[in-house]
Design a protein around this motif. Structure first.
Motif, PDB file in Angstrom:
ATOM      1  N   GLU A 473    -132.841 -10.348  65.323  1.00  0.00           N
ATOM      2  CA  GLU A 473    -134.108 -10.732  64.706  1.00  0.00           C
ATOM      3  C   GLU A 473    -134.354 -12.229  64.846  1.00  0.00           C
ATOM      4  OE1 GLU A 473    -136.113  -8.440  63.736  1.00  0.00           O
ATOM      5  OE2 GLU A 473    -134.616  -6.866  64.069  1.00  0.00           O
ATOM      6  N   ALA A 474    -135.592 -12.573  65.152  1.00  0.00           N
ATOM      7  CA  ALA A 474    -136.051 -13.971  65.224  1.00  0.00           C
ATOM      8  C   ALA A 474    -135.249 -14.790  66.233  1.00  0.00           C
ATOM      9  CB  ALA A 474    -135.999 -14.629  63.845  1.00  0.00           C
ATOM     10  N   VAL A 475    -134.818 -14.151  67.328  1.00  0.00           N
ATOM     11  CA  VAL A 475    -134.152 -14.859  68.420  1.00  0.00           C
ATOM     12  C   VAL A 475    -135.063 -14.801  69.645  1.00  0.00           C
ATOM     13  CG1 VAL A 475    -132.156 -14.945  69.961  1.00  0.00           C
ATOM     14  CG2 VAL A 475    -131.849 -14.316  67.557  1.00  0.00           C
ATOM     15  N   LEU A 476    -135.396 -15.987  70.180  1.00  0.00           N
ATOM     16  CA  LEU A 476    -136.233 -16.084  71.366  1.00  0.00           C
ATOM     17  C   LEU A 476    -135.437 -16.730  72.488  1.00  0.00           C
ATOM     18  CD1 LEU A 476    -138.187 -16.728  68.678  1.00  0.00           C
ATOM     19  CD2 LEU A 476    -139.927 -16.738  70.456  1.00  0.00           C
ATOM     20  N   TYR A 477    -135.848 -16.471  73.726  1.00  0.00           N
ATOM     21  CA  TYR A 477    -135.113 -17.025  74.859  1.00  0.00           C
ATOM     22  C   TYR A 477    -136.069 -17.409  75.977  1.00  0.00           C
ATOM     23  CZ  TYR A 477    -135.906 -12.625  77.306  1.00  0.00           C
ATOM     24  OH  TYR A 477    -136.505 -11.555  77.920  1.00  0.00           O
ATOM     25  N   ILE A 478    -135.592 -18.292  76.852  1.00  0.00           N
ATOM     26  CA  ILE A 478    -136.361 -18.701  78.024  1.00  0.00           C
ATOM     27  C   ILE A 478    -135.389 -19.140  79.108  1.00  0.00           C
ATOM     28  CG2 ILE A 478    -136.626 -21.150  77.437  1.00  0.00           C
ATOM     29  CD1 ILE A 478    -139.573 -20.867  78.376  1.00  0.00           C
ATOM     30  N   SER A 479    -135.746 -18.914  80.369  1.00  0.00           N
ATOM     31  CA  SER A 479    -134.906 -19.343  81.489  1.00  0.00           C
ATOM     32  C   SER A 479    -135.377 -20.692  82.003  1.00  0.00           C
ATOM     33  CB  SER A 479    -134.961 -18.317  82.625  1.00  0.00           C
ATOM     34  OG  SER A 479    -134.331 -17.113  82.228  1.00  0.00           O
ATOM     35  N   THR A 480    -134.445 -21.593  82.209  1.00  0.00           N
ATOM     36  CA  THR A 480    -134.741 -22.888  82.815  1.00  0.00           C
ATOM     37  C   THR A 480    -134.361 -22.826  84.294  1.00  0.00           C
ATOM     38  OG1 THR A 480    -132.543 -23.720  82.244  1.00  0.00           O
ATOM     39  CG2 THR A 480    -134.303 -24.063  80.630  1.00  0.00           C
ATOM     40  N   PRO A 481    -134.860 -23.736  85.124  1.00  0.00           N
ATOM     41  CA  PRO A 481    -134.502 -23.721  86.552  1.00  0.00           C
ATOM     42  C   PRO A 481    -132.990 -23.790  86.736  1.00  0.00           C
ATOM     43  CG  PRO A 481    -136.344 -25.207  86.186  1.00  0.00           C
ATOM     44  CD  PRO A 481    -135.864 -24.785  84.829  1.00  0.00           C
ATOM     45  N   ASN A 548    -126.483 -16.009  67.741  1.00  0.00           N
ATOM     46  CA  ASN A 548    -126.587 -14.548  67.887  1.00  0.00           C
ATOM     47  C   ASN A 548    -125.947 -13.781  66.738  1.00  0.00           C
ATOM     48  OD1 ASN A 548    -127.850 -14.204  70.647  1.00  0.00           O
ATOM     49  ND2 ASN A 548    -126.139 -15.557  71.151  1.00  0.00           N
ATOM     50  N   GLY A 549    -125.480 -14.492  65.722  1.00  0.00           N
ATOM     51  CA  GLY A 549    -124.951 -13.824  64.538  1.00  0.00           C
ATOM     52  C   GLY A 549    -123.681 -13.052  64.782  1.00  0.00           C
ATOM     53  N   LEU A 550    -122.815 -13.534  65.688  1.00  0.00           N
ATOM     54  CA  LEU A 550    -121.526 -12.876  65.917  1.00  0.00           C
ATOM     55  C   LEU A 550    -120.536 -13.284  64.820  1.00  0.00           C
ATOM     56  CD1 LEU A 550    -121.142 -13.397  69.783  1.00  0.00           C
ATOM     57  CD2 LEU A 550    -122.193 -11.474  68.573  1.00  0.00           C
ATOM     58  N   LYS A 551    -119.472 -12.504  64.674  1.00  0.00           N
ATOM     59  CA  LYS A 551    -118.470 -12.790  63.643  1.00  0.00           C
ATOM     60  C   LYS A 551    -117.144 -13.147  64.303  1.00  0.00           C
ATOM     61  CE  LYS A 551    -120.563  -9.510  60.391  1.00  0.00           C
ATOM     62  NZ  LYS A 551    -120.360  -8.236  59.644  1.00  0.00           N
ATOM     63  N   LEU A 552    -116.561 -14.258  63.870  1.00  0.00           N
ATOM     64  CA  LEU A 552    -115.221 -14.625  64.328  1.00  0.00           C
ATOM     65  C   LEU A 552    -114.206 -13.973  63.405  1.00  0.00           C
ATOM     66  CD1 LEU A 552    -115.577 -18.406  65.224  1.00  0.00           C
ATOM     67  CD2 LEU A 552    -114.809 -16.592  66.768  1.00  0.00           C
ATOM     68  N   ILE A 553    -113.401 -13.063  63.939  1.00  0.00           N
ATOM     69  CA  ILE A 553    -112.436 -12.350  63.085  1.00  0.00           C
ATOM     70  C   ILE A 553    -111.037 -12.934  63.200  1.00  0.00           C
ATOM     71  CG2 ILE A 553    -113.773 -10.215  63.144  1.00  0.00           C
ATOM     72  CD1 ILE A 553    -111.881  -9.153  65.244  1.00  0.00           C
ATOM     73  N   GLU A 633    -135.394 -20.168  61.757  1.00  0.00           N
ATOM     74  CA  GLU A 633    -135.072 -20.124  60.331  1.00  0.00           C
ATOM     75  C   GLU A 633    -135.765 -18.928  59.687  1.00  0.00           C
ATOM     76  OE1 GLU A 633    -133.036 -21.826  58.637  1.00  0.00           O
ATOM     77  OE2 GLU A 633    -132.732 -23.780  59.613  1.00  0.00           O
ATOM     78  N   LYS A 634    -135.162 -18.405  58.611  1.00  0.00           N
ATOM     79  CA  LYS A 634    -135.791 -17.310  57.887  1.00  0.00           C
ATOM     80  C   LYS A 634    -137.117 -17.774  57.303  1.00  0.00           C
ATOM     81  CE  LYS A 634    -131.614 -14.758  56.597  1.00  0.00           C
ATOM     82  NZ  LYS A 634    -130.791 -14.223  55.486  1.00  0.00           N
ATOM     83  N   GLY A 635    -138.118 -16.936  57.417  1.00  0.00           N
ATOM     84  CA  GLY A 635    -139.426 -17.262  56.869  1.00  0.00           C
ATOM     85  C   GLY A 635    -140.284 -18.107  57.781  1.00  0.00           C
ATOM     86  N   ALA A 636    -139.772 -18.472  58.957  1.00  0.00           N
ATOM     87  CA  ALA A 636    -140.564 -19.291  59.875  1.00  0.00           C
ATOM     88  C   ALA A 636    -141.734 -18.499  60.425  1.00  0.00           C
ATOM     89  CB  ALA A 636    -139.679 -19.778  61.021  1.00  0.00           C
ATOM     90  N   ASN A 637    -142.842 -19.182  60.673  1.00  0.00           N
ATOM     91  CA  ASN A 637    -144.006 -18.567  61.302  1.00  0.00           C
ATOM     92  C   ASN A 637    -143.698 -18.400  62.780  1.00  0.00           C
ATOM     93  OD1 ASN A 637    -146.547 -18.187  62.669  1.00  0.00           O
ATOM     94  ND2 ASN A 637    -147.565 -18.811  60.772  1.00  0.00           N
ATOM     95  N   ILE A 638    -143.391 -17.182  63.173  1.00  0.00           N
ATOM     96  CA  ILE A 638    -142.900 -16.939  64.530  1.00  0.00           C
ATOM     97  C   ILE A 638    -143.945 -17.290  65.583  1.00  0.00           C
ATOM     98  CG2 ILE A 638    -142.091 -15.155  66.121  1.00  0.00           C
ATOM     99  CD1 ILE A 638    -140.692 -13.815  63.827  1.00  0.00           C
ATOM    100  N   PHE A 662    -138.874 -12.492  73.258  1.00  0.00           N
ATOM    101  CA  PHE A 662    -138.096 -12.065  72.103  1.00  0.00           C
ATOM    102  C   PHE A 662    -136.917 -11.197  72.527  1.00  0.00           C
ATOM    103  CE2 PHE A 662    -142.275 -13.027  70.459  1.00  0.00           C
ATOM    104  CZ  PHE A 662    -141.992 -13.743  69.298  1.00  0.00           C
ATOM    105  N   LEU A 663    -135.761 -11.474  71.934  1.00  0.00           N
ATOM    106  CA  LEU A 663    -134.559 -10.706  72.244  1.00  0.00           C
ATOM    107  C   LEU A 663    -134.711  -9.242  71.872  1.00  0.00           C
ATOM    108  CD1 LEU A 663    -131.559 -10.441  73.036  1.00  0.00           C
ATOM    109  CD2 LEU A 663    -130.970 -11.192  70.716  1.00  0.00           C
TER     110      LEU A 663
END
Length: 803
Positions: A473-481, A548-553, A633-638, A662-663
């Motif tokens: 959720e709320a993750v955006l991406y773009i490719s650079t050269p 990406n919200g991964l967890k380090l175990i 951030e949570k609550g950001a105007n996407i 958007f992911l």
């Protein structure tokens, strides 16, 4: 005689309007589906059929077997493309091409940048000898002979130089940029093919231009072990050449230039030009999947068969109404063949009317299925091919649907026919037996379709509800050269990080989850035993985990150092560590560098749910990364955040046209094919049920009408309406029960095959099987019950007054 047949047929059709309407509607649905599928299949098979000596043109493909896994590829090693004609005999001509995607195009003379474009191709000199074109300017003899020359398509020439005539464009310079600058002088302009082709490109740059590039090492010009689908070879073999012998000679090159490990293999094969569109087509055309085309033909055949069964079912049921007509005709001298021709002519008129109506239905189907049809797909209704198809199809359909009812009617005995009798009392009626079995076949297909749709829907719902192991959720991406010479990535990341709505920015080579699958081999010693394991790898930075919200175990995050890596739980299990903590601190040699496992993340789905979670190695290697991921951030105007980030990107990369995406949309696209299959199956279910119900409507109305006197007598003797309804309906309940039993077995087989494509799947939903049968039963009993109820409401005195 034929005119008389048609005239009588038309009168009989008008006399039975309800029966005719059911026939026309059912057959028109079947014809329209088959007609549309015929055009889709015809279009798929029309690609590149016009090239001279096309049967002698082949693409050289590669199949690699590495550690027991098979890797097919339409490409070849770069040196093979350059040396094949010198090393292998029997080749009349060869052309080596290299596809360049997303290439920047600039016109120095007008200081104009046209942005990134697809359709740019590196091609060797013989390209236009194998694939001839009509030349607007220049000629094929010297067009691609020299380095840094280019041939333009007519459309590209008009776009790049809108104010110049073709002859004036010759000699103009164009600069292409794809990880390296390629200045090229225009030496020719060619017209587009007027037929479907996979070889429509915007720019054809001479292959020997590679020698002038600064970064030519990326083409792996001397590496026989490196294969990419961008590097392809097409050959035109001599008339006397045996393709199998040539394949054998090609594979001999593998042993000459490449040393393989024991158990590994490399094979080259010749793929006929006619198959290119069906296997790894060029960039601008999606390949036509033979499996899908075959599935469509089977689907169309099933719908058409159901429509034909309707016709046969209803016509044999109505045969009793025409028994006296047959008796009179035979008494007046008519023979069986004349009667058969008469009834077939009636069928032909119905089929012909249905074919005309199907034109309108095809347009409706096209609009409904636009997303599933090839881009730019059109139907030329009045082409000779389509007119021939409709005429031939109508004649075939007339025979298939009409021959049995015509033969049944034509063989009636005149004496019994004039009495309204078809079979002797107590004698087995094949017609009744056939109608029951045809009804079973129809509803077996309907129930099977419904079960499959419900299974597909359940699997898709299950996948949408699965935890992916990361936060999409709320993750955006773009490719650079890629490998940007101006090194603007750090500035871009810094500017994004300064925005109040941005929680984190990560730089990697790929998204946390995608269809991209890069692998490498890792050798590690565990308990003094060295293990070689193929693992999935991603290039990441220290922000990848948090964005990406991964967890380090176990362990800690990497600190953007080349020697530190992260692995997932599957990696730990694959190498046999007792627990994640044990793996932390272990070192191994990878890509000429000693790496240390800094931390272990949770298992997350880096691929779709079709695949099991692979052992994953995450390495810091920024020079090969080009993807920016941003966590808001949570609550950001996407919407506002996206506009701001797009503006920052445009300021730093004014020549690029990319935007943030958007992911979660990428994740949703994993299952687009399954959703399309579900929608197609759902539409097929609707048509199958509609056709079956139309037939049931006509059949039940007729059979109940034949039993009105029986119903009247039963009412006089005290039968209630509910008893009459049960009496009429129990036969259909039995037929639906048989259909359900057969459909369940068929649906179970195909549902199992579908679910086996997924590593993560639902259990076989047998409850949905029962639900499907119950739904179809309710629909059928509603149709039959309404007819039976109307018949039971008739006054017995009115029905029995002539008895």
């Amino acid at each position: 005689m034929l005119k008389n047949y048609i005239k009588i047929a038309w009168r009989n059709i008008l006399r039975n309007k309800l029966r005719t309407a059911i026939h026309v509607l059912g057959l028109s649905i079947g014809i329209s589906i088959c007609f549309l599928i015929f055009n889709v299949v015809l279009e798929a098979h029309s690609y590149d059929k016009f090239h001279p000596d096309g049967d002698r043109i082949f693409r050289v493909s590669t199949t690699s077997i590495y550690r027991g896994s098979i890797y097919p590829n339409p490409g070849v090693p770069f040196p093979l493309g350059e040396q094949i004609q010198d090393e292998v005999s029997g080749i009349e001509n060869r052309t080596h091409i290299y596809l360049l995607s997303k290439t920047m195009v600039g016109i120095p003379s007008s200081d104009k940048n046209l942005g990134r474009q697809d359709g740019v191709l590196l091609a060797s000199e013989a390209f236009f000898k194998i694939f001839p074109r009509e030349w607007i300017a220049g000629s094929e003899e010297q067009a691609l002979a020299k380095p840094n020359t280019v041939v333009l398509s007519e459309a590209s020439a008009e776009s790049y130089f809108p104010d110049l005539d073709p002859q004036e464009i010759l000699g103009k310079e164009i600069v292409y940029f794809n990880q390296d600058s390629i200045p090229a002088v225009v030496t020719g302009i060619v017209k587009a093919y007027d037929q479907n082709s996979d070889f429509e490109f915007s720019s054809f740059i001479s292959m020997n231009s590679v020698q002038t590039m600064k970064n030519k090492s990326r083409f792996n010009m001397d590496r026989w072990d490196a294969i990419t689908s961008n590097s392809q070879v097409f050959i035109k073999i001599a008339e006397t050449t045996d393709p199998l012998k040539l394949e054998s000679d090609l594979n001999a090159l593998v042993g000459k230039y490449l040393e393989l490990d024991e158990g590994d293999e490399r094979n080259h094969a010749l793929q006929p030009l006619s198959e290119v569109h069906f296997r790894d087509a060029m960039y601008q055309n999606d390949p036509a999947e033979p499996l899908i085309l075959n599935g469509l033909m089977i689907l169309g055949g099933i719908i058409l068969v159901l429509a034909c069964l309707n016709f046969i079912n209803l016509e044999t049921a109505h045969a009793i109404n025409r028994a006296k007509e047959v008796g009179i005709r035979k008494t007046l001298g008519g023979n069986r063949s004349q009667l058969t021709y008469q009834f077939l002519s009636e069928t032909f008129v119905i089929v012909f009317v249905a074919a005309i109506l199907s034109f309108a239905l095809v347009e409706i189907l096209k609009s409904l299925a636009m997303d599933y049809l090839p881009a730019g797909f059109q139907v030329n209704y009045f082409s000779l091919t389509n007119l021939g198809f409709l005429l031939g199809f109508s004649i075939l359909l007339t025979f298939l649907a009409g021959i049995y009812p015509a033969l049944i009617l034509g063989k009636y005995d005149p004496q019994r026919a004039l009495k309204g009798e078809r079979v002797r009392a107590g004698k087995f009626s094949f017609g009744v037996f056939l109608r029951k079995n045809l009804t079973v076949v129809q509803f077996t297909c309907s129930i099977t379709f419904v079960i499959m749709v419900l299974v597909l829907t359940s699997q898709l719902k299950y996948m949408s509800q699965q935890e992916m192991g990361f936060d999409k959720e709320a993750v955006l991406y773009i490719s650079t050269p890629f490998r940007d010479e101006l090194n603007r990535v750090d500035i871009f990341k810094e500017k994004l990080s300064q925005q109040a709505f941005v929680q984190g920015v990560s730089f990697s080579d790929d998204l946390v989850s995608s269809n991209s699958y890069s692998t490498s081999e890792v050798e590690m010693a565990v308990d003094s035993i060295s293990q070689n394991v193929e693992v999935q790898n991603k290039l990441i930075d220290s922000s990848f985990v948090s964005v990406n919200g991964l967890k380090l175990i176990a362990g800690t995050n990497i600190a953007n150092r080349i020697d530190q890596v992260l692995v997932n739980e599957s990696f730990v299990k694959k190498f046999g560590f007792a627990n994640p903590e044990e793996a932390v601190g272990k070192s191994f040699y990878y890509d000429d560098t000693t790496r240390v496992i800094q931390g272990v993340t949770n298992d997350f789905h880096s691929l779709s749910l079709r695949s099991e979670i692979k052992p994953l190695l995450m390495v810091y290697q920024p020079e090969y990364s080009s993807l920016i991921s941003v966590k808001l951030e949570k609550g950001a105007n996407i919407r506002e955040a996206k506009e701001t980030m797009d503006q920052i990107f445009k300021e730093l990369y004014p020549l690029e046209s990319s935007e943030f995406k958007f992911l979660d949309e990428v994740i949703a696209k994993f299952y687009e094919d399954d959703q399309m299959l579900r929608n197609v199956m759902g539409f097929a279910s609707f048509l199958a049920i509609l056709i079956s119900c139309l037939g049931l409507f006509g059949l039940s109305s007729f059979t109940i009408a034949q039993r009105t006197k029986e119903i009247g007598i039963r009412k006089v003797l005290g039968a209630t309406i509910s008893q009459v309804l049960v009496l009429i309906s129990k036969e259909y309940v039995l037929l639906i029960g048989i259909s359900f039993a057969i459909a369940s077995g068929i649906a179970w087989f195909f549902a199992s095959q579908f679910l086996n494509n997924y590593a993560f799947k639902i259990d076989m939903p047998y409850g949905l099987f029962i639900l499907s049968g119950f739904l179809i039963l309710i629909v059928c009993l509603t149709i039959v019950g309404l007819h039976a109820f109307n018949a039971s409401q008739t006054n017995p005195a009115k029905v029995l007054k002539d008895e």
